[in-house]
Design an enzyme around this catalytic site. Structure first.
Site, PDB file in Angstrom:
ATOM      1  N   ASP A 108       0.817  -1.219   0.000  1.00 55.47           N
ATOM      2  CA  ASP A 108       0.000   0.000   0.000  1.00 55.47           C
ATOM      3  C   ASP A 108       0.850   1.269   0.000  1.00 55.47           C
ATOM      4  O   ASP A 108       0.488   2.276  -0.609  1.00 55.47           O
ATOM      5  CB  ASP A 108      -0.978  -0.018   1.192  1.00 55.47           C
ATOM      6  CG  ASP A 108      -0.249  -0.071   2.529  1.00 55.47           C
ATOM      7  OD1 ASP A 108       0.601  -0.971   2.700  1.00 55.47           O
ATOM      8  OD2 ASP A 108      -0.512   0.785   3.379  1.00 55.47           O
ATOM      9  N   GLY A 109       2.017   1.184   0.620  1.00 52.22           N
ATOM     10  CA  GLY A 109       2.889   2.369   0.587  1.00 52.22           C
ATOM     11  C   GLY A 109       3.354   2.677  -0.822  1.00 52.22           C
ATOM     12  O   GLY A 109       3.275   3.816  -1.297  1.00 52.22           O
ATOM     13  N   SER A 110       3.790   1.639  -1.519  1.00 52.56           N
ATOM     14  CA  SER A 110       4.255   1.822  -2.911  1.00 52.56           C
ATOM     15  C   SER A 110       3.119   2.329  -3.783  1.00 52.56           C
ATOM     16  O   SER A 110       3.317   3.126  -4.695  1.00 52.56           O
ATOM     17  CB  SER A 110       4.787   0.493  -3.439  1.00 52.56           C
ATOM     18  OG  SER A 110       5.838   0.028  -2.603  1.00 52.56           O
ATOM     19  N   THR A 131       3.256  -7.909  -1.716  1.00 47.33           N
ATOM     20  CA  THR A 131       3.576  -7.810  -0.284  1.00 47.33           C
ATOM     21  C   THR A 131       3.093  -9.075   0.413  1.00 47.33           C
ATOM     22  O   THR A 131       2.088  -9.663   0.006  1.00 47.33           O
ATOM     23  CB  THR A 131       2.906  -6.590   0.386  1.00 47.33           C
ATOM     24  OG1 THR A 131       3.090  -6.672   1.803  1.00 47.33           O
ATOM     25  CG2 THR A 131       1.410  -6.533   0.097  1.00 47.33           C
ATOM     26  N   ASP A 133       1.922  -9.086   3.357  1.00 39.67           N
ATOM     27  CA  ASP A 133       0.953  -8.703   4.395  1.00 39.67           C
ATOM     28  C   ASP A 133      -0.502  -8.944   4.027  1.00 39.67           C
ATOM     29  O   ASP A 133      -1.355  -8.997   4.911  1.00 39.67           O
ATOM     30  CB  ASP A 133       1.116  -7.202   4.738  1.00 39.67           C
ATOM     31  CG  ASP A 133       2.505  -6.907   5.262  1.00 39.67           C
ATOM     32  OD1 ASP A 133       2.904  -5.724   5.226  1.00 39.67           O
ATOM     33  OD2 ASP A 133       3.198  -7.859   5.666  1.00 39.67           O
ATOM     34  N   ASP A 135      -2.560  -6.813   2.876  1.00 42.27           N
ATOM     35  CA  ASP A 135      -3.277  -5.673   3.510  1.00 42.27           C
ATOM     36  C   ASP A 135      -3.614  -4.592   2.490  1.00 42.27           C
ATOM     37  O   ASP A 135      -3.740  -3.421   2.824  1.00 42.27           O
ATOM     38  CB  ASP A 135      -2.419  -5.059   4.626  1.00 42.27           C
ATOM     39  CG  ASP A 135      -1.074  -4.561   4.101  1.00 42.27           C
ATOM     40  OD1 ASP A 135      -0.342  -3.916   4.878  1.00 42.27           O
ATOM     41  OD2 ASP A 135      -0.763  -4.833   2.922  1.00 42.27           O
ATOM     42  N   GLY A 191      -2.798 -25.314  14.085  1.00 50.09           N
ATOM     43  CA  GLY A 191      -3.527 -25.859  15.238  1.00 50.09           C
ATOM     44  C   GLY A 191      -3.110 -25.172  16.528  1.00 50.09           C
ATOM     45  O   GLY A 191      -3.047 -25.774  17.594  1.00 50.09           O
ATOM     46  N   LYS A 219      -2.973 -30.433  30.172  1.00 52.21           N
ATOM     47  CA  LYS A 219      -2.401 -29.925  28.899  1.00 52.21           C
ATOM     48  C   LYS A 219      -0.981 -29.465  29.185  1.00 52.21           C
ATOM     49  O   LYS A 219      -0.735 -28.720  30.119  1.00 52.21           O
ATOM     50  CB  LYS A 219      -3.264 -28.775  28.399  1.00 52.21           C
ATOM     51  CG  LYS A 219      -2.904 -28.312  26.997  1.00 52.21           C
ATOM     52  CD  LYS A 219      -3.960 -27.390  26.425  1.00 52.21           C
ATOM     53  CE  LYS A 219      -3.562 -26.878  25.059  1.00 52.21           C
ATOM     54  NZ  LYS A 219      -3.117 -27.912  24.116  1.00 52.21           N
ATOM     55  N   ARG A 249       8.737 -19.947  26.020  1.00 51.85           N
ATOM     56  CA  ARG A 249       9.787 -19.463  25.119  1.00 51.85           C
ATOM     57  C   ARG A 249       9.144 -18.677  23.977  1.00 51.85           C
ATOM     58  O   ARG A 249       7.928 -18.794  23.737  1.00 51.85           O
ATOM     59  CB  ARG A 249      10.555 -20.652  24.529  1.00 51.85           C
ATOM     60  CG  ARG A 249      11.395 -21.404  25.539  1.00 51.85           C
ATOM     61  CD  ARG A 249      12.655 -20.629  25.839  1.00 51.85           C
ATOM     62  NE  ARG A 249      13.671 -21.446  26.495  1.00 51.85           N
ATOM     63  CZ  ARG A 249      13.684 -21.708  27.796  1.00 51.85           C
ATOM     64  NH1 ARG A 249      12.709 -21.252  28.578  1.00 51.85           N
ATOM     65  NH2 ARG A 249      14.664 -22.417  28.321  1.00 51.85           N
TER      66      ARG A 249
HETATM   67  P1  ADP Z   1       5.017  -1.225   1.019  1.00 57.00           P
HETATM   68  O1  ADP Z   1       4.847  -0.751  -0.384  1.00 57.00           O
HETATM   69  O2  ADP Z   1       5.518  -2.633   1.095  1.00 57.00           O
HETATM   70  O3  ADP Z   1       3.814  -0.944   1.883  1.00 57.00           O
HETATM   71  P2  ADP Z   1       6.350   1.061   2.261  1.00 57.00           P
HETATM   72  O4  ADP Z   1       5.152   1.438   3.055  1.00 57.00           O
HETATM   73  O5  ADP Z   1       7.696   1.096   2.900  1.00 57.00           O
HETATM   74  O6  ADP Z   1       6.260  -0.400   1.652  1.00 57.00           O
HETATM   75  O7  ADP Z   1       6.393   2.050   0.975  1.00 57.00           O
HETATM   76  C1  ADP Z   1       7.416   1.807   0.007  1.00 57.00           C
HETATM   77  C2  ADP Z   1       7.840   3.126  -0.597  1.00 57.00           C
HETATM   78  O8  ADP Z   1       6.722   3.765  -1.224  1.00 57.00           O
HETATM   79  C3  ADP Z   1       8.305   4.154   0.430  1.00 57.00           C
HETATM   80  O9  ADP Z   1       9.625   3.912   0.857  1.00 57.00           O
HETATM   81  C4  ADP Z   1       8.189   5.430  -0.392  1.00 57.00           C
HETATM   82  O10 ADP Z   1       9.262   5.539  -1.298  1.00 57.00           O
HETATM   83  C5  ADP Z   1       6.902   5.176  -1.184  1.00 57.00           C
HETATM   84  N1  ADP Z   1       5.775   5.802  -0.485  1.00 57.00           N
HETATM   85  C6  ADP Z   1       5.147   5.334   0.613  1.00 57.00           C
HETATM   86  N2  ADP Z   1       4.171   6.207   0.985  1.00 57.00           N
HETATM   87  C7  ADP Z   1       4.214   7.246   0.078  1.00 57.00           C
HETATM   88  C8  ADP Z   1       3.480   8.478  -0.091  1.00 57.00           C
HETATM   89  N3  ADP Z   1       2.482   8.811   0.758  1.00 57.00           N
HETATM   90  N4  ADP Z   1       3.792   9.286  -1.134  1.00 57.00           N
HETATM   91  C9  ADP Z   1       4.791   8.952  -1.984  1.00 57.00           C
HETATM   92  N5  ADP Z   1       5.531   7.832  -1.886  1.00 57.00           N
HETATM   93  C10 ADP Z   1       5.241   6.988  -0.860  1.00 57.00           C
HETATM   94  O1  F6P Z   2       5.477  -5.091   4.558  1.00 58.11           O
HETATM   95  C1  F6P Z   2       6.166  -6.320   4.584  1.00 58.11           C
HETATM   96  C2  F6P Z   2       6.905  -6.464   5.895  1.00 58.11           C
HETATM   97  O2  F6P Z   2       7.557  -7.702   5.909  1.00 58.11           O
HETATM   98  C3  F6P Z   2       6.020  -6.355   7.117  1.00 58.11           C
HETATM   99  O3  F6P Z   2       5.279  -7.546   7.359  1.00 58.11           O
HETATM  100  C4  F6P Z   2       7.041  -6.057   8.165  1.00 58.11           C
HETATM  101  O4  F6P Z   2       6.500  -5.423   9.303  1.00 58.11           O
HETATM  102  C5  F6P Z   2       7.982  -5.095   7.427  1.00 58.11           C
HETATM  103  O5  F6P Z   2       7.870  -5.412   6.051  1.00 58.11           O
HETATM  104  C6  F6P Z   2       9.433  -5.217   7.846  1.00 58.11           C
HETATM  105  O6  F6P Z   2      10.121  -4.173   7.174  1.00 58.11           O
HETATM  106  P1  F6P Z   2      11.721  -4.263   6.961  1.00 58.11           P
HETATM  107  O7  F6P Z   2      11.993  -5.379   6.026  1.00 58.11           O
HETATM  108  O8  F6P Z   2      12.076  -2.921   6.380  1.00 58.11           O
HETATM  109  O9  F6P Z   2      12.298  -4.531   8.304  1.00 58.11           O
END
Ligand code: ADP
Ligand code: F6P
Length: 324
Positions: A108-110, A131, A133, A135, A191, A219, A249
């Site tokens: 979602d960030g990308s 990803t 995740d 998500d 499980g 258990k 652990r």
């Molecule tokens: P993922 O795509 O796996 O969720 P990140 O959340 O780290 O990973 O986002 C990956 C990259 O996407 C960030 O390092 C940044 O370069 C770009 N990015 C994330 N959020 C934004 C945003 N709001 N605007 C522009 N680029 C973004």
């Molecule tokens: O978004 C994928 C992910 O593996 C998440 O599940 C985890 O929290 C995060 O990336 C870890 O980020 P990094 O590899 O930068 O430590």
């Protein structure tokens, strides 16, 4: 409106890497070449775009990678790309190489980055959900999640051997950022007796009481899966030891969930979505994200895809207590 002719595309992988990203790259490259579209690979995600790390790709650039984890284009997180200056530098590189459109494989960030390029700079983009995740809105599956779940499951099966042999409680922390999707599915598959996820309120004191009650009934071992977004596995294990005085652990699975050879499910998903992404660009449908919903192709605006995805896990969550 006249559809922009796509003669050359860029493809990049961004954010956390995931098994299946190489299968996705392979599909984008070969499907585009099949449609007489040139492909430029951009190294290291948006950082590579800003720094002009661009390579011309051909059919053979993606040979023998469908079964490899990681990404041959490497990936990165890039704070600079969140700034207009960073985005401007990226757009200059896009123009310099006559890139007509960009395929972004990431989470979602990308997608937020791809949305910024499309909305703020008029660059045609399309997102593919890469990803572990799971998500991302607009798709029920993301490339890498199935492999990550199987990796985690294999590890937990091994932990169960020692937990039953030494009659111990094991807390296993899994990835997923703010999502409990990996945790709940792996808990069912393994499980596990308990699963702590961000989507559900939980009470550690109540969990300790259940453990003590189970111990009284004979258990002698437990597997408790904790999503990293819900709690720290270390903290949960410490609390259980303090309250129950039973040997507990913790194993934090960490980045092994991000590697390994992708499963058939992830390879097929990546291949199918790679072709779908290029098809959207050919048809002039920009600023979209591809995915799968009910085994059918899903196409949503990137503006929708970046919203927080609500996963439906109530049924699975209820099941855990019944079947253990
Ligand atoms: P993922 O795509 O796996 O969720 P990140 O959340 O780290 O990973 O986002 C990956 C990259 O996407 C960030 O390092 C940044 O370069 C770009 N990015 C994330 N959020 C934004 C945003 N709001 N605007 C522009 N680029 C973004
Ligand atoms: O978004 C994928 C992910 O593996 C998440 O599940 C985890 O929290 C995060 O990336 C870890 O980020 P990094 O590899 O930068 O430590």
């Amino acid at each position: 409106m006249k559809t922009k002719v796509i003669n050359r595309i860029g493809v990049l992988t961004s954010g956390g890497d995931s098994p299946g990203m190489n299968a996705a790259i392979r599909s984008v490259v070969r499907y585009a070449l099949h449609n007489n579209i040139q492909v430029l690979g951009i190294l290291r995600g948006y950082a590579g775009l800003i720094n002009d790390e661009v390579i011309l790709m051909d059919h053979r650039s993606v040979s023998n990678i469908i079964n490899r984890g990681g990404t041959i284009l490497k990936t990165a997180r890039c704070e600079e790309f969140k700034t207009r200056t960073g985005q401007r530098r990226a757009v200059e590189v896009i123009k310099k190489h006559d890139i007509d459109a960009l395929v972004v494989i990431g989470g979602d960030g990308s997608y937020r980055g791809a949305q910024a390029l499309f909305k703020n700079w008029g660059i045609p983009t399309v997102g593919m959900p890469g990803t572990i995740d799971n998500d991302v809105c607009g798709t029920e599956r993301t490339i890498g999640c199935n492999t990550a779940m199987n990796t985690a499951l294999e590890a937990i099966d091994k932990i169960r051997d020692t937990a039953t042999s030494l009659e111990r409680i094991f807390v296993v922390e899994v990835m997923g950022r703010h999502s409990g999707y990996i945790a709940i599915n792996v808990a069912i598959g393994a499980g596990a007796e308990e699963c702590l996820i961000p989507e559900k309120k939980f009470s550690l004191p109540k969990m300790c009481k259940d453990i003590e009650a189970g111990e009284k009934k004979g258990k002698s071992s437990w597997i408790i899966v904790v999503a990293e977004g819900a709690a720290s596995g270390e903290e949960v294990a410490k609390k259980i030891t303090q309250v129950t005085k039973l040997e507990t652990r913790v194993t934090v699975l960490g980045h092994i969930q991000r590697g390994g050879t992708p499963t058939a499910t992830d390879r097929i998903l990546a291949t199918y979505l790679g072709a779908a992404a290029v098809d959207l660009l050919i048809k002039g449908r920009f600023g979209k994200a591809v995915g799968i919903i009910g085994e059918k192709l899903s196409v949503v605006d990137l503006g929708v895809a970046i919203k927080k995805r609500k996963i439906n896990i109530d049924a699975l969550y209820r099941l855990i207590r019944i079947v253990t």
